[in-house]
Design a protein around this motif. Structure first.
Motif, mmCIF file in Angstrom:
data_model
loop_
_atom_site.group_PDB
_atom_site.id
_atom_site.type_symbol
_atom_site.label_atom_id
_atom_site.label_comp_id
_atom_site.label_asym_id
_atom_site.label_seq_id
_atom_site.Cartn_x
_atom_site.Cartn_y
_atom_site.Cartn_z
ATOM 1 N N ALA A 1 -10.944 18.442 5.221
ATOM 2 C CA ALA A 1 -12.099 18.157 4.852
ATOM 3 C C ALA A 1 -12.287 17.645 3.337
ATOM 4 O O ALA A 1 -12.686 16.426 2.982
ATOM 5 N N PRO A 2 -11.935 18.440 2.277
ATOM 6 C CA PRO A 2 -11.990 18.146 0.808
ATOM 7 C C PRO A 2 -11.044 16.985 0.583
ATOM 8 O O PRO A 2 -11.060 16.211 -0.498
ATOM 9 N N MET A 3 -10.020 16.658 1.486
ATOM 10 C CA MET A 3 -9.039 15.521 1.102
ATOM 11 C C MET A 3 -9.983 14.189 1.394
ATOM 12 O O MET A 3 -9.601 13.176 0.770
ATOM 13 N N VAL B 1 -8.030 10.803 -6.127
ATOM 14 C CA VAL B 1 -6.995 11.008 -6.908
ATOM 15 C C VAL B 1 -5.613 10.375 -6.341
ATOM 16 O O VAL B 1 -4.674 10.106 -7.114
ATOM 17 N N TYR B 2 -5.555 10.612 -5.168
ATOM 18 C CA TYR B 2 -4.048 10.247 -4.465
ATOM 19 C C TYR B 2 -4.133 8.394 -4.763
ATOM 20 O O TYR B 2 -3.010 7.893 -4.929
ATOM 21 N N SER B 3 -5.166 7.871 -4.281
ATOM 22 C CA SER B 3 -5.294 6.335 -4.565
ATOM 23 C C SER B 3 -4.826 5.832 -5.861
ATOM 24 O O SER B 3 -3.687 5.027 -6.177
ATOM 25 N N ILE C 1 -6.742 6.628 2.782
ATOM 26 C CA ILE C 1 -6.948 7.482 3.721
ATOM 27 C C ILE C 1 -6.324 8.261 4.531
ATOM 28 O O ILE C 1 -5.851 9.146 4.824
ATOM 29 N N ARG C 2 -5.980 7.243 5.580
ATOM 30 C CA ARG C 2 -4.845 7.509 6.710
ATOM 31 C C ARG C 2 -3.584 7.770 6.206
ATOM 32 O O ARG C 2 -2.951 8.862 6.681
ATOM 33 N N GLU C 3 -3.087 7.047 5.457
ATOM 34 C CA GLU C 3 -1.865 7.217 4.501
ATOM 35 C C GLU C 3 -1.745 8.655 3.927
ATOM 36 O O GLU C 3 -0.810 9.560 3.981
ATOM 37 N N MET C 4 -3.058 9.046 3.113
ATOM 38 C CA MET C 4 -2.880 10.280 2.501
ATOM 39 C C MET C 4 -3.068 11.368 3.422
ATOM 40 O O MET C 4 -2.221 12.565 3.379
#
Length: 364
Positions: free
Chosen positions: A164-166, A173-175, A314-317
């Motif tokens: 959820a928080p991802m 921040v991942y991007s 988002i899918r990649e992360m």
């Protein structure tokens, strides 16, 4: 079998006072159904700082009543005929974006940059849909309705309370870490190790950065940040000469701080020649401290920004997190206690992310 006898109810903010723990439970009318949509029975929803900004209209007037929450995980209970990647009963999630123009001639959407679409962008809550389809309502609720393009299957092995928080905090921040070369050979600083910043530490380490430095105001967080995986910690209020002692040591800084009073010039001084500071925190009013042109010119450094992430990111992360067993520090709270949870969030008590649990759906 698809569930069809459900009602859309949730915690509604009717005024800026709702940000002080005065949301009220009530019914709302979701966007008009189309065959591009997915209805989700919500089991989990992360609490994001954006929720508080929006409840108090910190980024401009918010359409009231507003049901916040854009880190949504649950079960698909109704799936439109045009949605091919999701089926009823799949475990799915929704992040901060609910729609973009999605037109083939859009220079943003056609290139996988839906989160930057300049033609049309609907947030998961607090927005108005085009074509008189109604308003968007978020995840502090029993059910959510979102366009299927922005609904993601949650990989097996990634618990719902972790995923959820991802969906906002994580990808925010991942991007920029991925886009700015975080990996072997790089030193990365994270300004503000809270809900967003702790994700940045986790992802920077998992992406292979040689060194990750947590940067916050108080030394009291040091042990926690090192336990997250950071190699060094800087306390800007407590470490004398921190800006001088650590000058030109970082290739990349991710700034999650949303304060117009942060020592931005000093943060920029931590960058090596040619380094970059990417701002992801968004203060009320949107203002950042002034920066001298010479600060940028003399070190050849760059300031940039980044907004959430695209559906592809988002899918990649999510898959990266499942494969690498990324586990954010979360604390679950019952959905019925959402008002107290946002008070605690505002007071900085979260370590490091609260996730609301809709207990009647988790046990269903």
């Amino acid at each position: 079998m698809a569930t069809t006898d459900y009602k859309f109810e949730g915690w509604l903010g009717h005024s800026a006072e709702s940000a002080k723990g005065k949301m009220e439970w009530g019914a709302f009318e979701p966007k008009k159904w189309t065959e591009n949509d997915v209805d989700i029975q919500i089991t989990h929803c992360g609490i994001c700082g954006s929720d508080l900004h929006m409840l108090r209209s910190g980024w401009g007037p918010t359409h009231k009543a507003c049901c916040v929450g854009h880190e949504i995980v649950g079960r698909a209970v109704k799936v439109g005929k045009n949605v091919k990647h999701v089926k009823v009963n799949d475990r799915v999630g929704v992040g901060a974006q609910a729609l973009s123009c999605l037109q083939p001639d859009c220079p943003d959407c056609s290139n996988g940059l839906e989160n930057h679409c300049a033609r049309s962008s609907v947030n998961t809550y607090g927005s108005v849909y085009p074509n008189d389809e109604g308003k968007s309502y978020g995840g502090y609720a029993d059910y959510n309705r979102t366009n299927g393009h922005f609904v993601f299957k949650i990989p097996d092995g990634l618990p719902s309370e972790v995923a959820a928080p991802m969906l906002c905090g994580g990808v925010t921040v991942y991007s920029p870490l991925k886009k700015n070369g975080c990996g072997p050979g790089k030193t990365v600083g994270v300004v503000g190790v809270g809900g967003l910043g702790h994700f940045a530490v986790l992802f920077a380490k998992a992406l292979g950065a040689d060194k990750v430095v947590g940067i916050s105001r108080k030394a009291s967080k040091k042990d926690e940040v090192l336990e997250l995986g950071a190699d060094q910690y800087i306390a800007t209020d407590d470490d004398k000469n921190w800006s001088v002692d650590n000058a030109r040591t970082l290739d990349l800084i991710i700034s999650t701080v949303s304060s117009p009073k942060m020592p931005l010039t000093e943060y920029l001084g931590l960058l090596k020649v040619g380094g970059s500071l990417i701002q992801v925190g968004a203060p009320d009013g949107g203002n950042l401290p002034a920066v001298s042109a010479f600060t940028l010119i003399m070190s050849g450094i760059k300031i940039g920004g980044s907004a959430i992430g695209s559906p592809d990111e988002i899918r990649e992360m999510l898959q990266f997190s499942a494969d690498n067993k990324i586990r954010p520090w979360i604390q679950t709270r019952p959905l019925k206690d959402a008002n107290q949870a946002i008070i605690d969030m505002e007071e900085g008590k979260a370590r490091y992310r609260y996730v609301l649990v809709n207990e009647k759906h988790v046990s269903a």
